[in-house]
Design an enzyme around this catalytic site. Structure first.
Site, PDB file in Angstrom:
ATOM      1  N   CYS A  95       0.762  -1.279  -0.011  1.00 53.98           N
ATOM      2  CA  CYS A  95       0.034  -0.073   0.095  1.00 53.98           C
ATOM      3  C   CYS A  95       0.761   1.252   0.070  1.00 53.98           C
ATOM      4  O   CYS A  95       0.287   2.350   0.120  1.00 53.98           O
ATOM      5  CB  CYS A  95      -0.757   0.002   1.314  1.00 53.98           C
ATOM      6  SG  CYS A  95      -0.189  -0.486   2.609  1.00 53.98           S
ATOM      7  N   PRO A  96       2.176   1.321   0.069  1.00 58.84           N
ATOM      8  CA  PRO A  96       2.982   2.447  -0.060  1.00 58.84           C
ATOM      9  C   PRO A  96       2.518   3.921  -1.168  1.00 58.84           C
ATOM     10  O   PRO A  96       2.462   4.872  -0.774  1.00 58.84           O
ATOM     11  CB  PRO A  96       4.116   2.298  -0.253  1.00 58.84           C
ATOM     12  CG  PRO A  96       4.302   0.939  -0.905  1.00 58.84           C
ATOM     13  CD  PRO A  96       3.167   0.151  -0.461  1.00 58.84           C
TER      14      PRO A  96
END
Length: 375
Positions: A95-96
């Site tokens: 999810c970055p």
């Protein structure tokens, strides 16, 4: 009763919650070999059964279109359904690219595209239900929210009735301020005789049937904002302090350090040594900086993110957190451990990537009870 296929497994924090809630693990998928090895190691140490169909060390892309394992996944699903099992997919794509503090590249980022791939995997193989987990940036940031709503639209068109919720993991008892967006979906065919016409038409699962808060132990505001939490005080190596009155002790770092006996844990000596003495000037409880956040022993932790130069310091020892202490902050059981051969970087990356165990357990119990109710 129900079996799960886990994607983006990491070292299996989310899976462990589902296993302890009563689900059987059919298969797990992880791209990074050290994480998958850690998954296998922890399950062996905890005497948990191996997945029925084993471990897939590959990209999730191998399960869609003409990928290498498309037929294998189809066969596994068919076998379980022949045995009368309901089958679910669970996963939290990297999810970055949706994180405000991360790359923020969104759906165009290398990791951002994996969210779409996971949804495509669900649509192609049509599990009976699924769970999608990601950072709050996918929910709250305007341009990412548009992408998220597009994914939901595709799932509804594929016949899934949905519900989603922004949760904070502290609500389930994990000692950490960690927001996450969760989406659950189930095939419409299971709900058409239960839901009213409006819910079916809108493809929405009503809260009366599926309550995200049913397993939560704490109110979000009460847990995070209560005035009794201590703020900061000078760092004093090896100091002893009394527990303040009127705090929620079970949400404190010190409570979890003692609960997991972190000094005698197999991962107790796994920590980075700071190169500068400046970290000793950081007050206990000063977590406001971009890096070098010193936790307060009598307070919860900020999000356990140990990459991108984010350094969490021990409250009263002149060092960074150990892997054992970080696992405690992720609310893992004391018997959970990472292999000694795993690098420090991989240890902290897999810990930071994982869903806090108590949150995983609470969400899994919510889903388990819902499935039991509709069956």
């Amino acid at each position: 009763m129900a079996s799960i296929f886990s994607f983006f497994t990491g070292s299996g924090f989310l899976d462990l919650g589902f296993e302890k809630a009563g689900f059987k693990t059919a298969a797990v998928n992880e791209y990074h070999a050290p994480f998958l090895n850690a998954y296998k190691h922890s399950r062996k140490v905890m005497s948990l059964p191996e997945p029925m169909f084993g471990h897939y060390h590959c990209s999730i892309e191998e399960f869609i279109n003409d990928g290498k394992y498309v037929d294998s996944l189809k066969e596994h699903l068919a076998q379980l359904r022949t045995d009368g099992e309901m089958v679910g997919f669970i996963g939290g794509p990297p999810c970055p690219d949706f994180s405000v503090g991360g790359k923020n590249k969104g759906q165009e980022g290398e990791n951002g595209r994996l969210s779409k791939t996971y949804i495509d995997t669900i649509i192609q193989h049509r599990p009976d239900f699924f769970l999608f987990e990601n950072v709050k940036g996918l929910w709250r940031t305007k341009r990412h929210r548009e992408f998220y709503e597009q994914l939901k639209s595709e799932l509804r068109d594929a016949g899934y009735i949905l519900t989603d919720h922004l949760i904070n993991c502290i609500q389930y008892g994990a000692p950490q301020d960690r927001d996450r967006i969760l989406m659950f979906g189930i095939k419409k065919e299971y709900m058409s005789s239960i839901l009213d016409d409006t819910s079916c038409k809108n493809m929405l699962l009503p809260e009366a049937l599926f309550s995200w808060e049913s397993q939560m132990q704490y109110d979000r505001t009460e847990a995070l904002k209560q005035p009794s939490w201590p703020t900061t005080e000078p760092f004093n190596e090896g100091s002893l302090t009394s527990k303040p009155s009127n705090i929620l002790e079970a949400l404190t770092i010190e409570y979890w350090f003692k609960k997991n006996d972190v000094l005698n844990h197999p991962n107790a000596d796994a920590f980075f040594t700071p190169k500068s003495e400046k970290f000793k000037t950081v007050d206990e409880g000063d977590t406001g900086k971009k890096s070098f956040k010193r936790l307060h022993r009598w307070r919860y932790s900020p999000t356990a993110a140990y990459g991108n130069n984010e350094v969490h310091l021990h409250p009263y020892k002149a060092r960074r957190l150990s892997a054992a202490e970080a696992l405690a902050i992720q609310s893992l059981p004391a018997e959970f451990e990472l292999p000694a051969t795993m690098t420090l970087s991989d240890k902290f990356k897999t810990i930071g990537n994982g869903v806090p165990y108590l949150a995983a357990l609470g969400v899994a119990k919510t889903i388990y009870e819902f499935i039991d109710k509709i069956k």
